[in-house]
Design an enzyme around this catalytic site. Structure first.
Site, PDB file in Angstrom:
ATOM      1  N   ASP A  39      81.059  87.174  56.223  1.00 39.93           N
ATOM      2  CA  ASP A  39      82.064  86.918  57.261  1.00 39.93           C
ATOM      3  C   ASP A  39      81.486  87.004  58.673  1.00 39.93           C
ATOM      4  O   ASP A  39      82.209  87.153  59.647  1.00 39.93           O
ATOM      5  CB  ASP A  39      83.257  87.870  57.102  1.00 39.93           C
ATOM      6  CG  ASP A  39      82.831  89.323  57.181  1.00 39.93           C
ATOM      7  OD1 ASP A  39      81.598  89.591  57.162  1.00 39.93           O
ATOM      8  OD2 ASP A  39      83.706  90.199  57.263  1.00 39.93           O
ATOM      9  N   HIS A 243      55.278  75.031  67.640  1.00 42.72           N
ATOM     10  CA  HIS A 243      56.642  75.585  67.625  1.00 42.72           C
ATOM     11  C   HIS A 243      56.659  76.948  66.937  1.00 42.72           C
ATOM     12  O   HIS A 243      57.546  77.250  66.123  1.00 42.72           O
ATOM     13  CB  HIS A 243      57.625  74.609  66.964  1.00 42.72           C
ATOM     14  CG  HIS A 243      58.023  73.486  67.873  1.00 42.72           C
ATOM     15  ND1 HIS A 243      58.732  72.397  67.456  1.00 42.72           N
ATOM     16  CD2 HIS A 243      57.803  73.285  69.199  1.00 42.72           C
ATOM     17  CE1 HIS A 243      58.933  71.557  68.486  1.00 42.72           C
ATOM     18  NE2 HIS A 243      58.370  72.091  69.549  1.00 42.72           N
ATOM     19  N   ASP A 260      57.082  79.626  75.720  1.00 44.81           N
ATOM     20  CA  ASP A 260      57.878  78.410  75.901  1.00 44.81           C
ATOM     21  C   ASP A 260      59.320  78.834  75.664  1.00 44.81           C
ATOM     22  O   ASP A 260      59.729  79.065  74.525  1.00 44.81           O
ATOM     23  CB  ASP A 260      57.416  77.353  74.884  1.00 44.81           C
ATOM     24  CG  ASP A 260      58.167  76.029  75.009  1.00 44.81           C
ATOM     25  OD1 ASP A 260      59.245  75.996  75.629  1.00 44.81           O
ATOM     26  OD2 ASP A 260      57.672  75.032  74.444  1.00 44.81           O
ATOM     27  N   ASP A 271      63.731  74.418  80.093  1.00 47.03           N
ATOM     28  CA  ASP A 271      62.650  74.402  79.097  1.00 47.03           C
ATOM     29  C   ASP A 271      61.329  74.582  79.835  1.00 47.03           C
ATOM     30  O   ASP A 271      60.785  73.629  80.393  1.00 47.03           O
ATOM     31  CB  ASP A 271      62.722  73.050  78.359  1.00 47.03           C
ATOM     32  CG  ASP A 271      61.695  72.930  77.246  1.00 47.03           C
ATOM     33  OD1 ASP A 271      61.008  73.917  76.953  1.00 47.03           O
ATOM     34  OD2 ASP A 271      61.597  71.831  76.667  1.00 47.03           O
ATOM     35  N   HIS A 350      50.768  66.199  71.060  1.00 50.16           N
ATOM     36  CA  HIS A 350      52.187  65.903  71.303  1.00 50.16           C
ATOM     37  C   HIS A 350      52.308  65.063  72.560  1.00 50.16           C
ATOM     38  O   HIS A 350      51.327  64.825  73.264  1.00 50.16           O
ATOM     39  CB  HIS A 350      53.014  67.186  71.385  1.00 50.16           C
ATOM     40  CG  HIS A 350      52.593  68.135  72.470  1.00 50.16           C
ATOM     41  ND1 HIS A 350      52.838  67.909  73.805  1.00 50.16           N
ATOM     42  CD2 HIS A 350      51.933  69.327  72.416  1.00 50.16           C
ATOM     43  CE1 HIS A 350      52.372  68.920  74.510  1.00 50.16           C
ATOM     44  NE2 HIS A 350      51.800  69.796  73.702  1.00 50.16           N
ATOM     45  N   HIS A 354      59.976  65.028  77.210  1.00 55.58           N
ATOM     46  CA  HIS A 354      61.177  64.497  76.542  1.00 55.58           C
ATOM     47  C   HIS A 354      62.329  64.559  77.533  1.00 55.58           C
ATOM     48  O   HIS A 354      62.264  65.296  78.525  1.00 55.58           O
ATOM     49  CB  HIS A 354      61.487  65.323  75.281  1.00 55.58           C
ATOM     50  CG  HIS A 354      61.482  66.810  75.507  1.00 55.58           C
ATOM     51  ND1 HIS A 354      62.560  67.488  76.042  1.00 55.58           N
ATOM     52  CD2 HIS A 354      60.509  67.761  75.337  1.00 55.58           C
ATOM     53  CE1 HIS A 354      62.256  68.784  76.144  1.00 55.58           C
ATOM     54  NE2 HIS A 354      61.008  68.977  75.742  1.00 55.58           N
ATOM     55  N   HIS A 361      65.999  68.676  73.621  1.00 55.92           N
ATOM     56  CA  HIS A 361      65.443  67.333  73.405  1.00 55.92           C
ATOM     57  C   HIS A 361      66.635  66.400  73.529  1.00 55.92           C
ATOM     58  O   HIS A 361      67.323  66.121  72.550  1.00 55.92           O
ATOM     59  CB  HIS A 361      64.773  67.224  72.032  1.00 55.92           C
ATOM     60  CG  HIS A 361      63.586  68.138  71.902  1.00 55.92           C
ATOM     61  ND1 HIS A 361      63.006  68.478  70.713  1.00 55.92           N
ATOM     62  CD2 HIS A 361      62.852  68.791  72.848  1.00 55.92           C
ATOM     63  CE1 HIS A 361      61.973  69.279  70.919  1.00 55.92           C
ATOM     64  NE2 HIS A 361      61.869  69.490  72.215  1.00 55.92           N
ATOM     65  N   GLU A 384      55.024  68.430  80.050  1.00 56.59           N
ATOM     66  CA  GLU A 384      54.456  69.561  79.331  1.00 56.59           C
ATOM     67  C   GLU A 384      53.163  69.250  78.585  1.00 56.59           C
ATOM     68  O   GLU A 384      53.104  69.354  77.364  1.00 56.59           O
ATOM     69  CB  GLU A 384      55.485  70.126  78.356  1.00 56.59           C
ATOM     70  CG  GLU A 384      56.159  69.094  77.450  1.00 56.59           C
ATOM     71  CD  GLU A 384      57.104  69.764  76.448  1.00 56.59           C
ATOM     72  OE1 GLU A 384      56.671  70.710  75.784  1.00 56.59           O
ATOM     73  OE2 GLU A 384      58.262  69.344  76.338  1.00 56.59           O
ATOM     74  N   TYR A 388      45.073  72.488  72.761  1.00 56.75           N
ATOM     75  CA  TYR A 388      45.096  73.511  71.714  1.00 56.75           C
ATOM     76  C   TYR A 388      43.809  73.381  70.914  1.00 56.75           C
ATOM     77  O   TYR A 388      43.561  72.344  70.293  1.00 56.75           O
ATOM     78  CB  TYR A 388      46.311  73.307  70.795  1.00 56.75           C
ATOM     79  CG  TYR A 388      47.582  73.045  71.589  1.00 56.75           C
ATOM     80  CD1 TYR A 388      48.379  74.096  72.033  1.00 56.75           C
ATOM     81  CD2 TYR A 388      47.950  71.740  71.940  1.00 56.75           C
ATOM     82  CE1 TYR A 388      49.519  73.861  72.792  1.00 56.75           C
ATOM     83  CE2 TYR A 388      49.080  71.491  72.709  1.00 56.75           C
ATOM     84  CZ  TYR A 388      49.861  72.550  73.129  1.00 56.75           C
ATOM     85  OH  TYR A 388      50.978  72.325  73.887  1.00 56.75           O
ATOM     86  N   ARG A 406      49.662  75.480  77.286  1.00 54.74           N
ATOM     87  CA  ARG A 406      50.659  74.460  77.640  1.00 54.74           C
ATOM     88  C   ARG A 406      51.305  74.904  78.943  1.00 54.74           C
ATOM     89  O   ARG A 406      51.503  76.101  79.163  1.00 54.74           O
ATOM     90  CB  ARG A 406      51.713  74.310  76.529  1.00 54.74           C
ATOM     91  CG  ARG A 406      52.804  73.283  76.868  1.00 54.74           C
ATOM     92  CD  ARG A 406      53.589  72.798  75.644  1.00 54.74           C
ATOM     93  NE  ARG A 406      54.396  73.820  74.998  1.00 54.74           N
ATOM     94  CZ  ARG A 406      54.136  74.374  73.827  1.00 54.74           C
ATOM     95  NH1 ARG A 406      53.057  74.015  73.160  1.00 54.74           N
ATOM     96  NH2 ARG A 406      54.933  75.298  73.306  1.00 54.74           N
ATOM     97  N   GLU A 408      54.672  73.701  81.205  1.00 51.25           N
ATOM     98  CA  GLU A 408      55.853  72.835  81.105  1.00 51.25           C
ATOM     99  C   GLU A 408      56.829  73.103  82.242  1.00 51.25           C
ATOM    100  O   GLU A 408      57.200  74.248  82.498  1.00 51.25           O
ATOM    101  CB  GLU A 408      56.574  73.085  79.769  1.00 51.25           C
ATOM    102  CG  GLU A 408      57.868  72.297  79.628  1.00 51.25           C
ATOM    103  CD  GLU A 408      58.490  72.407  78.243  1.00 51.25           C
ATOM    104  OE1 GLU A 408      58.298  73.449  77.577  1.00 51.25           O
ATOM    105  OE2 GLU A 408      59.167  71.448  77.838  1.00 51.25           O
TER     106      GLU A 408
HETATM  107  N1  GLY Z   1      60.591  73.977  73.512  1.00 50.77           N
HETATM  108  C1  GLY Z   1      60.380  72.780  72.844  1.00 50.77           C
HETATM  109  C2  GLY Z   1      59.751  71.803  73.727  1.00 50.77           C
HETATM  110  O1  GLY Z   1      59.136  72.173  74.696  1.00 50.77           O
HETATM  111  O2  GLY Z   1      59.865  70.629  73.513  1.00 50.77           O
HETATM  112 MN    MN Z   2      59.373  73.876  75.794  1.00 49.70          MN
HETATM  113 MN    MN Z   3      59.924  70.734  76.096  1.00 47.87          MN
END
Ligand code: GLY
Ligand code: MN
Ligand code: MN
Length: 440
Positions: A39, A243, A260, A271, A350, A354, A361, A384, A388, A406, A408
């Site tokens: 519950d 991730h 992140d 983000d 990557h 986005h 996203h 971003e 790596y 990274r 961002e």
């Molecule tokens: N936090 C996921 C991204 O940076 O796309």
């Molecule tokens: Mn991010």
């Molecule tokens: Mn992002």
């Protein structure tokens, strides 16, 4: 609290209805409550499309839009007030609140929807809904249609066309209004404070979750109900897991930590990623990689402006990162050839960003007619880039392995170029080292 004003929801509904075909109806359900266990429920988060058109924060509700309807174009089905349930679970708007506080022209109890909605659909030629994203709701829509079909011999007219709402609605969501940018600036501001706090708290011997706690503290103190996505706090080799979510490793002297994370305000995401040395001082190798990523991000910002296309920022990061990796000897060969063969993808796998908005996203097409979308004022996106170096990469000297960086930031396209919403967290090596030294 900064939030989307009521008038804006009215404007959005009108704008959507103006784009719908004549004699049509749009139907959208609220997000369902998700059960965590027995519950216990997950924290409720409204469906982004539903929120965008209503600002109505409750589950068990359905928006109905009927452009041109004399007795009101906006009907909301929602839960009725209920003293017993409200004692346990909190206040509800009820049908009166839906009209008084949320601008509905008419409101009915959700329990009556099967009796009322077929009558509203009947005679309309087209039904707009988010087909395919909610199987249970799709089934309900068909049940309502079948009620009308079953009365066809009495002269009832079922709709003949079913149209995906996403295309219209998601294109609207892609262009952020002044009010949306204000809310996104606030989400970004709080997330910046959180990242600064985590940087200041960073010490060898703590756990990744200790820094996550610093973030959560500032998110909540700033009024955010929750992070916009699962925070990534990745130290040492974990920074090479894009991730990473475990967030339970020990922070070691000499390692980097990559965070992140961003909060959500009034259903708008921020983000941010920053990467810094656990002990406050970059090693020469960490610094070399960091400077390339930072330069690539700077190059990307220059490619974000009206009339530039979506991929130009990404291409700029690929150029700078590939050239930087060659200079360090991590890639060998001609830069253009390494770009053509995508050799950089061993280190940068990557894209540079986005769309950003109610969903981290966010919705919106990246290509139109097969071509990269041209940027326009009000579009919000992340920038971003990252490098790596896998801990298992046998092709590079040991000293490079396990470094993941990274950086961002969130930007909105403006007439002149772009506004960086997340400039409140230090980013250069000197700024980060100074901030961390002052916190020791
Ligand atoms: N936090 C996921 C991204 O940076 O796309
Ligand atoms: Mn991010
Ligand atoms: Mn992002």
């Amino acid at each position: 609290m900064i939030h989307i004003p009521k008038a804006e929801y009215t404007r959005r509904r009108k704008a959507l209805m103006a784009q719908m075909e004549p004699n049509s109806i749009a139907i959208l359900p609220a997000a369902a409550v998700a059960i965590r266990n027995r519950d216990v429920e997950h924290v409720y988060r409204q469906d982004s499309d539903f929120q965008y058109l209503s600002g109505f924060p409750e589950p068990e509700a359905v928006i109905v839009l009927m452009p041109g309807r004399q007795h009101g174009e906006y009907v909301l089905f929602c839960r009725e007030r209920n003293a017993e349930r409200e004692l346990w679970d909190g206040l509800r708007a009820g049908t009166e609140g839906a009209i008084r506080d949320f601008g509905a022209d008419d409101a009915f109890p959700i329990t009556d929807i099967d009796d009322i909605l077929p009558g509203l659909i009947e005679g309309r030629d087209r039904v707009y809904s988010a087909m395919g994203s909610n199987a249970e709701f799709d089934r309900h829509v068909m049940e309502w249609i079948n009620v009308i079909r079953s009365k066809a011999h009495l002269g009832a007219q079922p709709p003949n066309e079913f149209v995906a709402l996403d295309h219209l609605l998601h294109d609207m969501r892609l262009y952020k209004s002044a009010a949306e940018v204000r809310v996104m600036r606030e989400a970004a501001r709080i997330s910046c404070v959180a990242h600064v706090r985590a940087m200041q708290a960073s010490r060898a011997g703590l756990h990744e979750f200790s820094l996550e706690a610093e973030l959560d503290y500032e998110f909540r103190k700033g009024g955010a109900k929750m992070p916009a996505y699962g925070s990534i706090v990745a130290a040492g080799r974990n920074s090479c897991i894009l991730h990473y979510q475990q967030n339970d490793a020990v922070l070691k002297d000499g390692d980097l930590v990559l965070i992140d994370a961003g909060c959500e305000i009034d259903c708008y995401a921020s983000d941010i990623t920053r990467t810094w040395p656990v002990n406050g001082k970059f090693s020469p190798e960490q610094k070399a990689i960091y400077e390339i990523v930072l330069a690539s991000q700077e190059a990307a910002f220059k490619q974000i402006a009206p009339n530039k296309h979506w991929n130009q920022a990404h291409e700029a990061t690929v150029q700078v990162i590939t050239a930087g990796l060659v200079k360090l000897g991590l890639l060998q060969g001609d830069v253009d050839e390494l770009i053509a063969s995508e050799a950089y993808r061993a280190f940068y796998m990557h894209r540079a960003g986005h769309w950003l908005g109610m969903d981290v996203h966010d919705v919106g097409e990246y290509k139109v007619g097969g071509e990269w979308r041209v940027l326009e004022v009000g579009m919000a996106l992340t920038v971003e880039p990252g490098i790596y170096i896998s801990p298992d990469n046998q092709n590079v000297a040991k000293k490079w392995r396990g470094i993941g960086v990274r950086i961002e930031d969130d930007v909105v396209v403006t007439k002149q170029g772009c506004e960086i919403l997340t400039g409140g967290v230090p980013k250069t090596v000197a700024e980060i080292e100074a901030l961390m030294a002052a916190a020791r």
